[in-house]
Each structure stands twice: as C-alpha cells, then as structure tokens.
Design a protein around this motif. Structure first.
Motif, short mmCIF file in Angstrom:
data_model
loop_
_atom_site.label_atom_id
_atom_site.label_comp_id
_atom_site.label_asym_id
_atom_site.label_seq_id
_atom_site.Cartn_x
_atom_site.Cartn_y
_atom_site.Cartn_z
N VAL A 368 65.01 8.24 -32.14
CA VAL A 368 64.22 8.20 -33.37
C VAL A 368 63.97 8.63 -34.72
CG1 VAL A 368 61.80 8.38 -34.21
CG2 VAL A 368 61.46 7.38 -31.79
N ARG A 369 64.47 10.62 -34.50
CA ARG A 369 64.96 11.05 -35.79
C ARG A 369 66.39 10.58 -36.18
NH1 ARG A 369 68.08 15.21 -36.94
NH2 ARG A 369 67.11 16.83 -38.72
N ASP A 370 67.58 10.37 -35.40
CA ASP A 370 68.79 9.96 -35.64
C ASP A 370 68.81 8.82 -36.47
OD1 ASP A 370 69.58 11.98 -34.93
OD2 ASP A 370 70.53 11.73 -32.81
N LEU A 371 67.68 7.72 -35.86
CA LEU A 371 67.56 6.23 -35.98
C LEU A 371 67.28 5.80 -37.39
CD1 LEU A 371 69.33 3.60 -35.37
CD2 LEU A 371 67.12 2.86 -34.55
N ALA A 372 66.12 6.31 -37.38
CA ALA A 372 64.81 6.76 -39.09
C ALA A 372 65.74 7.33 -39.68
CB ALA A 372 63.86 7.44 -38.97
N GLY A 373 66.71 8.17 -39.80
CA GLY A 373 67.47 8.42 -40.84
C GLY A 373 68.74 7.92 -40.93
N LYS A 374 68.81 6.91 -40.25
CA LYS A 374 70.47 5.80 -40.49
C LYS A 374 69.78 4.83 -41.47
CE LYS A 374 73.26 5.04 -37.73
NZ LYS A 374 74.08 5.45 -36.11
N LEU A 375 68.16 4.40 -41.28
CA LEU A 375 67.58 2.83 -41.61
C LEU A 375 67.08 3.72 -42.62
CD1 LEU A 375 66.97 1.55 -38.10
CD2 LEU A 375 68.87 0.57 -39.78
N GLY A 376 66.97 4.46 -43.22
CA GLY A 376 66.08 5.35 -44.22
C GLY A 376 64.40 5.00 -44.27
N LYS A 377 63.83 5.43 -42.92
CA LYS A 377 63.10 5.08 -43.00
C LYS A 377 61.66 6.70 -42.14
CE LYS A 377 63.72 -0.10 -41.79
NZ LYS A 377 63.33 -0.90 -40.29
N GLU A 378 60.66 5.94 -42.70
CA GLU A 378 60.28 7.09 -42.27
C GLU A 378 59.24 7.03 -41.00
OE1 GLU A 378 58.10 8.73 -45.22
OE2 GLU A 378 59.44 9.16 -46.34
N ILE A 379 59.53 7.71 -39.88
CA ILE A 379 58.60 7.08 -38.28
C ILE A 379 58.76 8.51 -37.60
CG2 ILE A 379 59.00 5.93 -36.50
CD1 ILE A 379 59.95 4.02 -38.41
N GLU A 415 58.31 -1.60 -41.36
CA GLU A 415 58.78 -1.43 -42.41
C GLU A 415 59.31 -0.34 -43.28
OE1 GLU A 415 55.36 -3.92 -42.14
OE2 GLU A 415 55.92 -1.54 -41.53
N SER A 416 60.53 -0.31 -44.18
CA SER A 416 60.68 0.43 -45.22
C SER A 416 59.76 1.12 -45.76
CB SER A 416 61.62 0.06 -46.66
OG SER A 416 61.11 -0.96 -47.90
N PRO A 417 59.94 2.67 -46.84
CA PRO A 417 58.64 3.05 -47.16
C PRO A 417 57.98 2.20 -48.23
CG PRO A 417 60.35 5.17 -46.40
CD PRO A 417 61.06 3.21 -46.22
N GLU A 418 58.98 1.94 -48.90
CA GLU A 418 57.97 1.06 -50.22
C GLU A 418 57.98 0.01 -49.75
OE1 GLU A 418 62.18 3.54 -51.04
OE2 GLU A 418 61.65 1.84 -49.40
N GLN A 419 58.12 -0.96 -48.28
CA GLN A 419 57.51 -2.05 -48.42
C GLN A 419 56.04 -1.77 -47.52
OE1 GLN A 419 60.77 -3.51 -45.59
NE2 GLN A 419 61.09 -5.71 -46.68
N LYS A 425 50.16 0.19 -46.77
CA LYS A 425 50.39 1.02 -45.67
C LYS A 425 50.78 2.75 -46.13
CE LYS A 425 51.74 -2.36 -42.55
NZ LYS A 425 52.15 -3.30 -41.59
N SER A 426 50.93 2.95 -45.49
CA SER A 426 51.55 4.56 -45.34
C SER A 426 52.64 4.01 -44.87
CB SER A 426 50.55 5.44 -44.24
OG SER A 426 51.43 4.97 -42.99
N ARG A 427 53.21 5.79 -45.95
CA ARG A 427 55.27 5.21 -46.45
C ARG A 427 55.24 5.67 -44.39
NH1 ARG A 427 57.47 5.45 -50.63
NH2 ARG A 427 59.37 7.02 -49.94
N THR A 428 54.92 6.37 -43.74
CA THR A 428 55.60 6.90 -42.29
C THR A 428 54.32 5.33 -41.33
OG1 THR A 428 55.37 9.07 -43.20
CG2 THR A 428 55.25 8.24 -40.67
N GLY A 429 55.93 5.29 -41.34
CA GLY A 429 55.15 3.66 -39.49
C GLY A 429 55.01 5.42 -38.26
N ASN A 430 54.74 4.73 -37.58
CA ASN A 430 53.26 4.76 -36.14
C ASN A 430 54.51 4.05 -34.84
OD1 ASN A 430 51.84 6.96 -36.88
ND2 ASN A 430 50.76 5.27 -37.94
N ASP A 449 53.15 -0.05 -35.98
CA ASP A 449 52.57 -0.87 -36.90
C ASP A 449 52.86 -1.32 -37.89
OD1 ASP A 449 53.66 1.74 -37.72
OD2 ASP A 449 51.51 2.63 -38.65
N GLY A 450 54.17 -2.21 -37.63
CA GLY A 450 55.32 -2.23 -38.94
C GLY A 450 54.26 -4.05 -38.95
N GLY A 451 55.27 -4.59 -38.85
CA GLY A 451 55.21 -5.91 -39.88
C GLY A 451 54.32 -7.43 -39.10
#
Length: 721
Positions: A368-379, A415-419, A425-430, A449-451
């Motif tokens: 999760v840490r590596d993939l979230a960084g690659k996708l630019g998401k906060e998880i 979703e991305s933090p901006e979306q 929603k909060s910028r951080t996804g669960n 808790d995405g789209g």
C-alpha cells in the motif's frame, strides 16, 4: 553432521527477521522515531549479518553489515531519518530477501544487484554521516578469514589502541547440557572457529569446553544457538589470559563493543559473527523451549493419518450398524468413545496447521505504501481480525488474490486527494482488510471508501467485449461481470492495471480453494469485495446425496436449503431449460444425473429433491434422488490420485469403504450447460413440464427426508440467479 544441516533454520529465521524489519520500518515515525523500533530494526540486521557470516553467505553478510552501520547511526541519533532514507532501507530489505532466496536455492546472489545496493548504502553513508563504510566491510572479510587481531586493531581508535589488551584475552567455560554426541562434535567445531579450544571434558549430561576467544558471551551464545537450544548452554567467563599469561582480566566489553567514537564502534561490529537470533537468557531452573519448529510435511503426514483414523472409525460404526448389534453393548460404547476421541484428535491436529491472518495481512502495508506513492494518493490501511486463523495451505494461496484486490482498490477505487476533496471527502482514503469466522468458513473482506463501481461503464465495456448483458440485470450480476477474462475499465494501460488480467484469476483461484467471491458497491461511497473460504481443505462437513445408485457429497458450506419441487413452480425456458421458483427467485434447475451420466436416477423433478446451493455468486437447484445425511468427510485430492474430472472437486471414502465424489457446484453448472449445448444428454421428459404435470406435491417416500438443510452461509440470500 554438517553445518549445512542448519541452513533451513537460518533461512526461516532470517525470513522472519526481514518481515519484522519491514514492519517496523513501515510503522516508524520519521519525525519522532521510537527508540525501541530503531533498536529492533538494528538487531534484525545485526542478527542476519551474524548468521550469514557463520554459514559463509558473504553477499548477505556484506549487505547487512553496510545496512547495520547506517541503522546504528540512526539509533544513536547521528542520522536524521527521512522518508527517502526509509525507502532506501526498504529497498535494501528487498535485496536481502532476494539474496536469501538465492542461497536457499544453492546459487550465488546476482553480483550486479549486490554491487548496486552496496554502492547505494556507501553513498548514503558518505552523504549523511561523512563516513566511508567500505573499510568496515573489508574488516568483516578479515574476520572471516581468521585475522581477528588485525581486524580489531583496525577498528580501534588511537585511545583504544593505547588502553586495550591483546585481542585473544577472553577466556570462557562453555557447558553443553544434554547435547547429543553428533551435535556436540559440531558445536565444538564451531567453537574452534570462534577462537581456540584449550580443554574439553565431561559426559552427555554436561560437557565442558574451555574457549579462548576475542568475542563476547552474547556473540558466542548466538552462534551456538543455530545448532542447539539456549537452555542447553551455559557460558561463564574464566580468568583471562594473554600472550604471556600476564593479563589479569578479559577485554572489557566497553573496549570492544562500545568505544567512545560511534564510528569505531560500528567498525568493530564486522568482527563478530553472531547468529540470527539472540538466545533467551537461561533461567536458574532450566526448562524447555515453549515451541518447536516442525516441517509442514510432517504435519501433513499426521493429518493424513488422522484422516485414515476417521475413515476407519466410520467403517467400524457401519459394521456395528449393519450387524444389528445391541447399541448398549460394550462394543458400541467403545466405538462411541473412539468417535469422540477421534473427533477431538482431528480438531487438535488441524489446529496445528492453523495460522493467524496476520501472516497474510502483514504483507500489505509495504504494498500500500509503495503503490500509493506511485499513484500520488494518500491511503490509510486498516486491518481487523489479524488473529483470525486459517489453514496454512490456504494462507499461502490467498495472498495473490488479495494482492490483486488491494491493487484494484488503490488504482480504480480510491480517488486522488484532489478528487476526494472535490467530493467532500478527506484527502486520505481508507482501505480495510478484515477477517472473521462465519460458521465453518472464514470471511475476508477488502473494502475501500472510494468512488464505487460504475454500472453504466461496466455494462458498456461488457457489451464491447461481446458479453451477454441486459439492462434489467441486478447490480450483483453486473458487478460479477468484472470477473470476466480480459475485462478492464482502465482508461489506459500501466504497470499497475489496464491489461484485463487479475480479477478473473482472483475468482478462479478462490473457487479452486472451495470458496466464492461477492461484491457490494455503493456509488460514491466505495466497494467491498467479500471472499468466503472453508477453514481448511483437508476435512469438510458434507451432505451425502443419492443419485441413482451413486452417492455424492455436497459441501455443507454451499448448501442453503432443500425442498421437493411442485409442478406450478417449474417454468420452461428456451433451450429446454427449466427454472424453479423459490419464493421470489427463479433458479436454474440442474440435473445431476444428466450432467454426470448416472443411470437409474429419478427424472421427474416433482419426484426428486431440489437442493438449493450457491456457486460463483449464483444460486442453483440441484436435482437429486435422496438426502442421506450430513457427516464430516476426509478430502482426497482426485487429480493427484487419478485425474481432473469435470463437475468433481475431490473424493472421499465413506464408512462402508466405498469412494464418494465431492461435487463442484460451479463446475457442475458449466458441465451441465456444455452437455446441453452438445446434445450429450436427453432433456427432461415433456411429462415433467408444467403444461402436463398434475398440480400439487407428489407423495413420495423421499419427501420425508427432504427437510431444509441447516443454512450455513447466511449472506447468500438475496443474490439473484
């Protein structure tokens, strides 16, 4: 006995240490690092390095030494941690894992990869602490070839050189307690590698060795614990010796292990080759280890023998029943006791193979840490039910399907933090991973808790792929479309997703384990993928059914209820199919005798029994002649002993000694459809169709046995066919 006999122990313990190291690195707060976590990470690297040196794994020893040096600076507060430094440490951990796998396969690790990671660590040391650690690595090699004196002298500061006594002044009495002769010889050989053996004497209960060594007690103890248990060792310092027997005391630990300059301390670390796990301190009263390591193959052998015992006990019960003996006789009482004991023994043995789901879940924080960084998401990853136990064989096989589901949630779901901010929603996804027991099954959920899933988009893609769809399809059926081979809604192909592989593999692998997958999605609020698995594949609760003269077994976990069809509830469809109306659902009617070519079976649905089962997220009505009863059966792999049989998942041996086949519900439906298409069997007689059947129940001797089975999977209700 050769020291290579202990390779497996080292590999297993080193793997556990690497897992522990990764877990601590992921949990580490770089702004306020926990000293205990830093020490634990350092100890893991230090232990692996020592064990690698003991067994001659030079690449592993070299890499862990460079890593250990940096970690030592970090725990001493001389290296300020940052996220990019943690990334380097995690990358090093991955490289160590690769090196460990290479040695496990008796090959040398990739030399280019070794030079790359060593250069990264050396460069990091130069940039962050201004120290060239290559010299320390060379010191390790010097120690390995026996140049202990020169290595230690090279590691000392000028101040230490003035005050330190010669390096061979440590003198110890090593007592081996109740160690077998062959192990004792190996231990003494290892002691000779650590220093000079002056004297040895004793018997099998207590064998004493006098050792002169430059190493400390902890390091000597750690090396020996790869061969024996900590409670079989006693190590005590003796009067120290020097080149001319003039030195009154051994070298103080503070001189060799904790000099004033941190750099010198790390140089010295390379001299000591401790093993992979620091042993527990021996208590005054002795005592045995709380656990033992047993190969899985031995546990499997015991499980097979217990299975044979269960079968034999069932056979004896059958003999007594057929003989008409008095059930109050001593024989019957003894068999009843044997039955209870066999059941308890079976449960106890099966529990040995059960491991907590933490074994599986612990692999995902890094992903999760590596993939979230690659996708630019906060998880934020949340895990629940880590103590829930599952058969070890299933935990190994569930990792890949769960990995696909987690990657999908991160890429497609959250979703991305901006979306997320735009949607309120909060910028951080669960992302939630949970496990819990449900009857005789384990329920594993991957929830975000995405789209959520997009119904219209899935239907459009399915139509483009040539799949059979309808606008009136229920949401549950639409969600199942994503498991079709080659299905993907990704806008573009990346190294994360978009190639249309993964979800079909998930479904196929889970069904191969006797489970099924369900999806629940809420537009704008996320998706939950639910996996239902049996707790073990070795023994299952089954329902015996008769079709013609054959007896088959249905997994109870797949059985919902049973009933006798009425003519007014049967509806013909195109292609001579029949649907059975059960309350408000219309279920496909599958004739077991037609699919498996069983002769002499009941062909009139109103005279047969319909067993409502679920498979692949759908429900079916299986037509059988009779329900015999429910019993626990020992699963025998059919492919291993014979070959793959369509519609059959495995086999078992019944109490009368006969072999019974265990039905594969989902595959049975595919076989039924295939044979219908090929015209391999005759359709149900026209006299059975509603237009020619008399209304009402048919009085049959079988109706008395057609009582609803206990509902074991409550969450399948409401899933339409």
């Amino acid at each position: 006995m050769d020291i290579t006999d202990f390779y497996d122990t080292f590999f297993e313990e080193a793997g556990e240490l690497l897992t522990e190291m990764e877990q601590h690195l992921l949990e580490l707060d770089v702004d306020a690092p926990d000293p205990e976590q830093l020490n634990a990470i350092f100890r893991a690297a230090h232990s692996i390095k020592g064990g690698a040196g003991t067994f001659g794994f030079e690449a592993l020893q070299r890499t862990t030494h460079l890593l250990e040096n940096l970690l030592d600076h970090a725990r001493c507060g001389q290296l300020t941690l940052r996220r990019d430094l943690i990334d380097v440490f995690l990358e090093t951990k991955d490289m160590l894992n690769d090196q460990l796998d290479a040695y496990r396969q008796s090959v040398e690790p990739d030399p280019e990869a070794l030079e790359y990671i060593c250069q990264v660590l050396r460069q990091l040391a130069l940039e962050e602490i201004g120290e060239d650690v290559e010299g320390a690595a060379e010191t390790t090699v010097a120690a390995k070839t026996g140049s202990e004196d020169a290595a230690i002298e090279a590691a000392k500061t000028p101040a230490q050189a003035e005050t330190a006594v010669p390096a061979d002044t440590g003198r110890y009495q090593v007592a081996l307690l109740k160690v077998a002769e062959k192990d004792r010889r190996l231990l003494i050989e290892e002691l000779a590698h650590l220093g000079s053996v002056e004297n040895e004497s004793g018997d099998e209960n207590r064998y004493e060795v006098v050792l002169v060594s430059s190493l400390g007690i902890d390091d000597i103890e750690a090396v020996l614990c790869f061969v024996t248990e900590p409670d079989q060792l006693e190590i005590a310092p003796l009067a120290a010796v020097g080149p001319e027997e003039k030195t009154p005391n051994p070298v103080p630990d503070s001189v060799l292990k904790e000099p004033e300059k941190p750099g010198a301390a790390r140089q010295e670390q390379s001299v000591t080759p401790p093993a992979a796990r620091k042993p527990a301190t021996k208590t005054a009263g002795g005592g045995e280890s709380a656990s033992i390591r047993v190969p899985v193959s031995k546990v499997d052998q015991i499980i097979n023998l217990v299975g044979e015992l269960v079968i034999t006990q069932s056979m004896l019960d059958q003999v007594v029943e057929d003989s008409g003996s008095d059930r109050d006789s001593k024989l019957s009482s003894g068999l009843s006791l044997l039955s209870r004991t066999a059941r308890d023994l079976q449960e106890a043995v099966m529990s040995v193979r059960m491991v907590p789901m933490d074994y599986v879940f612990s692999r995902f924080p890094r992903l999760v840490r590596d993939l979230a960084g690659k996708l630019g998401k906060e998880i934020e990853l949340i895990t629940e039910g880590k103590s829930t136990e599952l058969d070890k064989g299933l935990t190994e096989r569930i990792i890949d399907p769960l990995t696909h589901l987690v990657r999908n949630s991160l890429d497609h779901g959250i979703e991305s933090p901006e979306q997320r901010e735009a949607a309120g929603k909060s910028r951080t996804g669960n992302l939630l991973l949970s496990a819990q027991h449900q009857g005789g099954n384990i329920l594993i959920e991957v929830s975000d808790d995405g789209g959520g899933l997009n119904r219209e988009k899935i239907l459009a893609k399915a139509a483009a792929n040539g799949l059979s769809i309808s606008e009136s399809m229920s949401d549950e059926d639409v969600w199942q479309l994503i498991f079709a081979p080659g299905f993907s809604t990704a806008a573009e192909v990346s190294d994360v997703s978009g190639r249309g592989v993964g979800m079909d593999v998930v479904k196929r692998n889970i069904e191969a384990m006797g489970g099924h997958v369900e999806i629940d999605s809420r537009p704008g609020n996320g998706t939950t993928t639910r996996i239902v698995l049996p707790l073990t594949l070795a023994i299952l609760d089954g329902m015996s059914v008769r079709v013609g003269s054959e007896t088959f077994v249905l997994p109870v976990s797949g059985v919902i209820e049973s009933l006798q069809p009425r003519s007014e509830d049967l509806y013909p469809m195109a292609g001579e199919d029949l649907l059975l109306k059960v309350r408000d659902d219309y279920l496909p009617l599958l004739s077991v005798h037609a699919a498996l070519d069983v002769i002499g079976a009941v062909t009139d649905p109103t005279e047969a029994i319909a067993v409502i089962v679920h498979g692949q997220g759908r429900r079916y009505a299986l037509l059988v002649d009779e329900l015999i009863g429910q019993q626990q059966v020992v699963v025998k792999n059919l492919e291993t002993n014979y070959r793959k049989v369509p519609g059959i998942s495995a086999a078992t041996i019944l109490g009368d000694g006969s072999v019974s086949l265990i039905l594969d519900i989902a595959d049975l439906h595919r076989l039924h459809q295939s044979k219908k298409t090929e015209g391999a069997f005759h359709s149900i007689p026209q006299s059975s169709h509603p237009s020619t059947l008399e209304s009402g129940h048919t009085n049959s001797t079988r109706s008395a046995t057609a009582q609803p089975a206990q509902r074991t999977v409550s969450n399948v209700e409401g899933v339409n066919a």
